[in-house]
Design a protein around this motif. Structure first.
Motif, PDB file in Angstrom:
ATOM      1  N   SER A  12       6.630 -11.572 -22.012  1.00  0.00           N
ATOM      2  CA  SER A  12       7.107 -12.759 -22.726  1.00  0.00           C
ATOM      3  C   SER A  12       6.544 -12.854 -24.145  1.00  0.00           C
ATOM      4  CB  SER A  12       6.754 -14.023 -21.945  1.00  0.00           C
ATOM      5  OG  SER A  12       5.348 -14.129 -21.763  1.00  0.00           O
ATOM      6  N   ARG A  13       5.424 -12.219 -24.404  1.00  0.00           N
ATOM      7  CA  ARG A  13       4.835 -12.277 -25.745  1.00  0.00           C
ATOM      8  C   ARG A  13       5.672 -11.535 -26.773  1.00  0.00           C
ATOM      9  NH1 ARG A  13      -0.962  -9.874 -24.699  1.00  0.00           N
ATOM     10  NH2 ARG A  13       0.371  -8.465 -23.458  1.00  0.00           N
ATOM     11  N   TYR A  14       6.474 -10.608 -26.319  1.00  0.00           N
ATOM     12  CA  TYR A  14       7.220  -9.770 -27.247  1.00  0.00           C
ATOM     13  C   TYR A  14       8.739  -9.953 -27.141  1.00  0.00           C
ATOM     14  CZ  TYR A  14       2.627  -7.648 -27.074  1.00  0.00           C
ATOM     15  OH  TYR A  14       1.264  -7.450 -27.096  1.00  0.00           O
ATOM     16  N   GLU A  15       9.160 -10.835 -26.282  1.00  0.00           N
ATOM     17  CA  GLU A  15      10.596 -11.086 -26.134  1.00  0.00           C
ATOM     18  C   GLU A  15      11.114 -11.867 -27.340  1.00  0.00           C
ATOM     19  OE1 GLU A  15      10.221 -11.280 -21.265  1.00  0.00           O
ATOM     20  OE2 GLU A  15      10.418 -13.120 -22.447  1.00  0.00           O
ATOM     21  N   GLN A  16      12.381 -11.679 -27.656  1.00  0.00           N
ATOM     22  CA  GLN A  16      12.981 -12.343 -28.808  1.00  0.00           C
ATOM     23  C   GLN A  16      14.296 -13.004 -28.419  1.00  0.00           C
ATOM     24  OE1 GLN A  16      13.190  -9.943 -32.357  1.00  0.00           O
ATOM     25  NE2 GLN A  16      11.307  -8.861 -31.868  1.00  0.00           N
ATOM     26  N   ASN A  17      14.579 -14.090 -29.097  1.00  0.00           N
ATOM     27  CA  ASN A  17      15.838 -14.829 -28.918  1.00  0.00           C
ATOM     28  C   ASN A  17      16.045 -15.282 -27.478  1.00  0.00           C
ATOM     29  OD1 ASN A  17      16.581 -14.385 -31.675  1.00  0.00           O
ATOM     30  ND2 ASN A  17      17.241 -12.320 -31.111  1.00  0.00           N
ATOM     31  N   GLY A  18      14.936 -15.475 -26.761  1.00  0.00           N
ATOM     32  CA  GLY A  18      15.036 -15.985 -25.404  1.00  0.00           C
ATOM     33  C   GLY A  18      15.526 -14.991 -24.377  1.00  0.00           C
ATOM     34  N   LEU A  19      15.616 -13.708 -24.747  1.00  0.00           N
ATOM     35  CA  LEU A  19      16.133 -12.701 -23.831  1.00  0.00           C
ATOM     36  C   LEU A  19      14.992 -11.985 -23.110  1.00  0.00           C
ATOM     37  CD1 LEU A  19      18.938 -11.096 -26.032  1.00  0.00           C
ATOM     38  CD2 LEU A  19      19.175 -12.852 -24.274  1.00  0.00           C
ATOM     39  N   ARG A  20      15.168 -11.779 -21.812  1.00  0.00           N
ATOM     40  CA  ARG A  20      14.213 -11.037 -20.997  1.00  0.00           C
ATOM     41  C   ARG A  20      14.937  -9.838 -20.405  1.00  0.00           C
ATOM     42  NH1 ARG A  20      10.004 -14.317 -17.586  1.00  0.00           N
ATOM     43  NH2 ARG A  20       8.728 -12.734 -18.647  1.00  0.00           N
ATOM     44  N   PHE A  21      14.176  -8.821 -20.056  1.00  0.00           N
ATOM     45  CA  PHE A  21      14.778  -7.609 -19.498  1.00  0.00           C
ATOM     46  C   PHE A  21      14.062  -7.193 -18.215  1.00  0.00           C
ATOM     47  CE2 PHE A  21      16.408  -7.469 -23.748  1.00  0.00           C
ATOM     48  CZ  PHE A  21      17.646  -6.862 -23.629  1.00  0.00           C
ATOM     49  N   LEU A  22      14.852  -6.830 -17.219  1.00  0.00           N
ATOM     50  CA  LEU A  22      14.362  -6.248 -15.976  1.00  0.00           C
ATOM     51  C   LEU A  22      14.890  -4.826 -15.850  1.00  0.00           C
ATOM     52  CD1 LEU A  22      14.943  -9.067 -13.308  1.00  0.00           C
ATOM     53  CD2 LEU A  22      12.757  -7.964 -13.772  1.00  0.00           C
ATOM     54  N   THR A  23      14.046  -3.906 -15.412  1.00  0.00           N
ATOM     55  CA  THR A  23      14.491  -2.550 -15.060  1.00  0.00           C
ATOM     56  C   THR A  23      14.119  -2.310 -13.608  1.00  0.00           C
ATOM     57  OG1 THR A  23      14.290  -1.707 -17.321  1.00  0.00           O
ATOM     58  CG2 THR A  23      14.262  -0.096 -15.548  1.00  0.00           C
ATOM     59  N   VAL A  24      15.113  -1.979 -12.822  1.00  0.00           N
ATOM     60  CA  VAL A  24      14.965  -1.901 -11.374  1.00  0.00           C
ATOM     61  C   VAL A  24      15.344  -0.508 -10.890  1.00  0.00           C
ATOM     62  CG1 VAL A  24      15.710  -2.889  -9.173  1.00  0.00           C
ATOM     63  CG2 VAL A  24      15.675  -4.326 -11.232  1.00  0.00           C
ATOM     64  N   ARG A  32      17.508   3.997 -11.878  1.00  0.00           N
ATOM     65  CA  ARG A  32      17.187   2.694 -12.443  1.00  0.00           C
ATOM     66  C   ARG A  32      18.406   2.012 -13.054  1.00  0.00           C
ATOM     67  NH1 ARG A  32      13.601   4.578 -16.698  1.00  0.00           N
ATOM     68  NH2 ARG A  32      14.553   6.574 -16.181  1.00  0.00           N
ATOM     69  N   GLY A  33      18.359   0.678 -13.048  1.00  0.00           N
ATOM     70  CA  GLY A  33      19.369  -0.127 -13.708  1.00  0.00           C
ATOM     71  C   GLY A  33      18.711  -1.238 -14.498  1.00  0.00           C
ATOM     72  N   ASP A  34      19.359  -1.676 -15.562  1.00  0.00           N
ATOM     73  CA  ASP A  34      18.811  -2.715 -16.438  1.00  0.00           C
ATOM     74  C   ASP A  34      19.569  -4.026 -16.283  1.00  0.00           C
ATOM     75  OD1 ASP A  34      16.848  -1.103 -17.606  1.00  0.00           O
ATOM     76  OD2 ASP A  34      18.223  -0.374 -19.137  1.00  0.00           O
ATOM     77  N   ILE A  35      18.824  -5.128 -16.458  1.00  0.00           N
ATOM     78  CA  ILE A  35      19.406  -6.465 -16.454  1.00  0.00           C
ATOM     79  C   ILE A  35      18.845  -7.234 -17.643  1.00  0.00           C
ATOM     80  CG2 ILE A  35      19.838  -8.563 -15.119  1.00  0.00           C
ATOM     81  CD1 ILE A  35      18.762  -6.977 -12.644  1.00  0.00           C
ATOM     82  N   CYS A  36      19.719  -7.733 -18.490  1.00  0.00           N
ATOM     83  CA  CYS A  36      19.326  -8.621 -19.583  1.00  0.00           C
ATOM     84  C   CYS A  36      19.520 -10.054 -19.106  1.00  0.00           C
ATOM     85  CB  CYS A  36      20.178  -8.341 -20.820  1.00  0.00           C
ATOM     86  SG  CYS A  36      19.851  -9.440 -22.224  1.00  0.00           S
ATOM     87  N   LEU A  37      18.530 -10.908 -19.356  1.00  0.00           N
ATOM     88  CA  LEU A  37      18.548 -12.273 -18.838  1.00  0.00           C
ATOM     89  C   LEU A  37      18.315 -13.297 -19.935  1.00  0.00           C
ATOM     90  CD1 LEU A  37      16.228 -11.674 -15.755  1.00  0.00           C
ATOM     91  CD2 LEU A  37      18.672 -12.126 -15.645  1.00  0.00           C
ATOM     92  N   SER A  38      19.018 -14.407 -19.830  1.00  0.00           N
ATOM     93  CA  SER A  38      18.750 -15.571 -20.654  1.00  0.00           C
ATOM     94  C   SER A  38      18.413 -16.717 -19.713  1.00  0.00           C
ATOM     95  CB  SER A  38      19.974 -15.926 -21.512  1.00  0.00           C
ATOM     96  OG  SER A  38      19.727 -17.097 -22.265  1.00  0.00           O
ATOM     97  N   ILE A  39      17.184 -17.225 -19.808  1.00  0.00           N
ATOM     98  CA  ILE A  39      16.699 -18.231 -18.864  1.00  0.00           C
ATOM     99  C   ILE A  39      16.460 -19.539 -19.625  1.00  0.00           C
ATOM    100  CG2 ILE A  39      14.904 -18.786 -17.190  1.00  0.00           C
ATOM    101  CD1 ILE A  39      14.444 -15.633 -17.172  1.00  0.00           C
TER     102      ILE A  39
END
Length: 265
Positions: A12-24, A32-39
């Motif tokens: 969270s310290r380096y996230e920008q514009n409220g976007l978070r990323f998960l790699t699963v 692996r697959g990626d998910i971009c999230l806006s919470i």
């Protein structure tokens, strides 16, 4: 304890514009697959925010809806203005097969299960605002519209609402966009109307739209007519515009409002 062998969440310290990323890492993708999230920020702590899944089109990835379509910013504005209730916007990759996976199982990978099962589970296990009480809705553009309409029908028990923009309605239409031959996907062509027929009695709420200069306009008009003939309730709309980001940027708000209205009215 995680349901996945490995999972990584952005700091969270380096996230920008409220976007978070998960790699699963998941067996469904054999990798692996990626998910971009806006919470959204909410006044009271929540563990049951709805999850609105937005599927990208060909050539895209988890960042497409946020960084080409502006979906997260649009959703944030609507929530801040009180026009829709808070919801998590989830923007997963399609599994990154060829020019586009089309969001169903083929070539030994379960791209459908990745979206329908892995994506919600990864969010619920790693994002405190989501949990077992989180309702799911699914939308998308072009190939993502195909995925939303197809998965929403096939897994109707999981979703409350479906929305598509400029949607592919038959797999064979992918040939207009991808390098891979359609036979590389499957010889059993999955079409949206077939899934709608099979699950006619338990379909979620449905809406879709298309631009009047879009190359997929006639297929969308045909799907509208087929659904009408089958007495399947739905909303279909046409607007000015083509198969392009300007159109999807202008109309993703309709998807977000439709999801909100279905859940809250």
């Amino acid at each position: 304890m995680s349901s996945f062998r490995t999972i990584r969440l952005s700091d969270s310290r380096y996230e920008q514009n409220g976007l978070r990323f998960l790699t699963v890492k998941t067996p469904n993708l054999q990798g692996r697959g990626d998910i971009c999230l806006s919470i959204p920020k909410v006044e009271k702590e929540r563990t049951d925010l709805p999850i609105y899944i937005l599927l990208h089109g060909v050539y895209g990835s988890a960042w497409s809806w946020a960084m080409q379509g502006g979906a997260a910013k649009i959703a944030q504005r609507l929530m801040e203005q009180g026009q829709i209730q808070p919801a998590i916007i989830a923007m997963p990759s399609d599994g990154l097969w060829g020019d586009g996976s089309a969001y169903f199982a083929h070539n030994g990978k379960n791209f459908d299960q990745w979206i329908v099962n892995d994506v919600p589970l990864a969010i619920k296990e790693n994002i405190s605002a989501a949990g077992e009480g989180s309702t799911l809705c699914i939308g998308g553009l072009s190939m993502g519209g195909y995925g939303a309409l197809l998965l929403g029908a096939r897994f109707s028990e999981k979703f409350t609402a479906i929305s598509g923009h400029s949607s592919i309605t038959k797999l064979e239409q992918m040939a207009q966009f991808v390098e891979e031959p359609i036979a590389a996907y499957t010889t059993d062509l999955p079409n949206v109307i077939d899934a709608m027929k099979i699950h006619k009695d338990q379909l979620p709420a449905i809406r879709f739209d298309c631009g009047r200069t879009d190359i997929l306009l006639e297929p969308n008009r045909l799907l509208h007519q087929q659904l009408t003939d089958l007495n399947i309730a739905h909303i279909y709309q046409e607007f000015e515009g083509g198969h392009e980001w300007a159109y999807w940027q202008a109309h993703v708000e309709k998807t977000l409002r439709f999801f909100d209205e279905t859940l809250n009215n």
